[in-house]
Scaffold this active site. Structure first.
Site: not given
Ligand code: NAD
Length: 480
Positions: A150, A248, A282, A461
């Site tokens: 994405n 993630e 996301c 992160e």
């Protein structure tokens, strides 16, 4: 027809298998490049190259490593138009998004991490003048990095930059759905004569490339971004080897609008949160909750604003939305819309393929879709759709909407629109997500922690959190 190659030990090369996958342009459905269908032998070669480069790279002064990161950033900047066009063609995303978000962010990833590592300080803990403890950080060795389609270059470099800044070497696997900018990136590394073996990029499918990267005892940590289902597989492989993992994963993010919001700002922010990149981020706000007194007015304005989005050829700069990334994903999204209807949902706008004429008529376009009337426990409100599809519902109290927000397995992000800042703080503190925005959406500061709770992620992160992952902290105790 472009033939993509792997980048191993500083060289561009075909896969050992000699096989290729087809890469499709989602804007028109045509095959436009070939991707190496690599296997475990290619992965093994890449890991060996990364292992051989590790002593040299990890011992290079931090500042020198940082200079290499800056060279990459400069190289990307010089070619940013080429990269943005490639990203748009490969993923179907609107060129305006690739130009203003994806490629600038990839550049920023290298710029930020080029100096971030040597700005870190360690801790000291003196013990009554009798001893002192101090902490140091050690790079881990070879990192495995697996990224999705994405935000292809944006997320690939979000892993590569901190990992190599900290002195690790890396074997990265971009998504087989969007391999093009990773290939251009590896060509850039060749042009820059980047030290061989520090970064290796192997193309192919998840089972044939991603799985052996995770399973190799030689990769010391896996940084994964992708779906929760794949994350589970990655985590279970890594767990038996006590390998560090950063996961993630998916989201089903609430977008909460209180009646006291700045109305215009909340409407346009909510449209952006729902439909940016065709809802394939996301962080997208796919569950919209609006306080009852402004519910009808909000709905009306949201639909008016979303209907102004221009959809079509991703490479046309005047379009806000391009194509869905692949035929498979396009079909999955349309099935989700059908399921929403079966679950009692009323389609307030969109709900079908978006027709585009001429040479793009075979592309994968879907109209921005808004659905009302599905229950909180429906699959539509529980499962990630990852497309231009949002649900909307009214709420009456703060307590109720916090319950809705926390009512899924996910916990990635959320937005809260209110002019009562105390309420903003209060509601944000009660939502079980890793990232909350009050009166905004997707504003990122690379110094801050990024990641999800529950089924959205493990670990953080960004900023020094990235270095906590990409290094081992060691305490040294010295008797005085
Ligand atoms: P995916 O899980 O299908 O694939 C992600 C990557 O994993 C790809 O490179 C794929 O080839 C690889 N893979 C597949 N099977 C594997 C296996 N068995 N072992 C190792 N690797 C394997 O996800 P996707 O469809 O590419 O991406 C969309 C998903 O990513 C959505 O769920 C989205 O929410 C999530 N995402 C999360 C974040 C975040 O930061 N939390 C960011 C972007 C996307």
């Amino acid at each position: 027809m472009i033939r993509i190659q792997n980048y191993i030990g500083g060289e561009l090369q075909d896969s050992v298998t000699g096989q290729f996958l087809e890469n499709i342009n989602p804007a028109n459905g045509s095959i436009y490049s070939k991707i190496p269908n690599s296997g475990s032998e290619d992965v093994e070669r890449a890991i060996e190259a990364a292992e051989s480069a590790f002593p040299m790279w990890s011992e290079l002064p931090e500042k020198k490593r940082g200079e290499w990161l800056l060279k990459i950033a400069e190289g990307l900047r010089k070619k940013s138009k080429e990269f943005a066009e490639a990203e748009s063609r490969d993923s179907g995303k609107a060129i305006q998004l690739a130009t203003t978000v994806d490629i600038p962010r990839a550049i920023q990833n290298f710029e930020y991490f080029s100096t971030a590592f040597y700005h870190l300080s360690g801790n000291t803990h003196p013990m009554d003048g009798k001893a002192v403890n101090y902490t140091t950080r050690k790079p881990l060795g070879v990192i495995g990095a697996i990224s999705p389609w994405n935000l292809p270059l944006y997320l690939l470099t979000w892993k590569i930059a901190p990992a190599i800044a900290a002195g690790n070497t890396i074997v990265a696997k971009p998504s087989e759905v969007t391999p093009m900018t990773a290939y251009l990136f590896s060509k850039l590394l060749v042009e820059l004569s980047f030290p061989p073996g520090v970064i290796n990029i192997v193309h192919g499918t998840g089972p044939s490339v991603g799985a052996p990267i995770c399973a190799s005892p030689k990769t010391k940590a896996i940084s994964f971004t992708g779906s929760t289902a794949t994350g589970k597989t990655v985590a279970s492989t890594a767990a038996s080897m006590f390998k560090k993992v950063s996961l993630e994963m998916g989201g089903k993010n609430p977008n909460i609008v209180f009646a006291d919001c700045d109305f215009e700002e909340a409407v346009s922010g909510s449209v952006r949160a729902a439909f940016s990149n065709n809802g394939q981020i996301c962080l997208c706000g796919s569950r919209i909750y609006v306080e009852r007194p402004i519910y009808e007015k909000f709905k009306e304005e949201f639909i008016k604003k979303a209907n102004q989005l221009k959809i079509g050829d991703p490479l046309d700069e005047s379009n806000d939305q391009g194509a869905i990334v692949s035929k498979n994903h396009y079909e999955k999204i349309l099935k989700c819309i059908e399921l929403a209807k079966e679950e009692g949902g009323k389609v307030l706008m969109g709900g079908s393929p978006f027709p585009v004429d001429g040479e793009h008529s075979k592309g994968f376009y879907i109209s921005p879709t808004l659905i009302e009337g599905v229950s909180e426990t429906s699959r539509t409100n529980q499962e990630e759709i990852f497309g231009p599809v949002a649900t909307i519902a009214p709420f009456d109290t703060e307590r109720e909407v916090i319950g809705f927000a926390n009512g899924t397995d996910y916990g990635l992000s959320g937005s809260i629109w209110t002019q009562d800042i105390s309420r903003g703080h209060r509601v944000a503190s009660k939502i079980d997500s890793g990232i909350l925005w009050v009166n905004s959406w997707m504003v990122r500061d690379l110094r801050t922690p990024f990641g999800g709770m529950k089924a959205s992620g493990v670990g953080r992160e960004g900023g020094e959190w990235a270095f906590d992952f990409y290094t081992e902290t060691k305490n040294i105790h010295v008797k005085l």
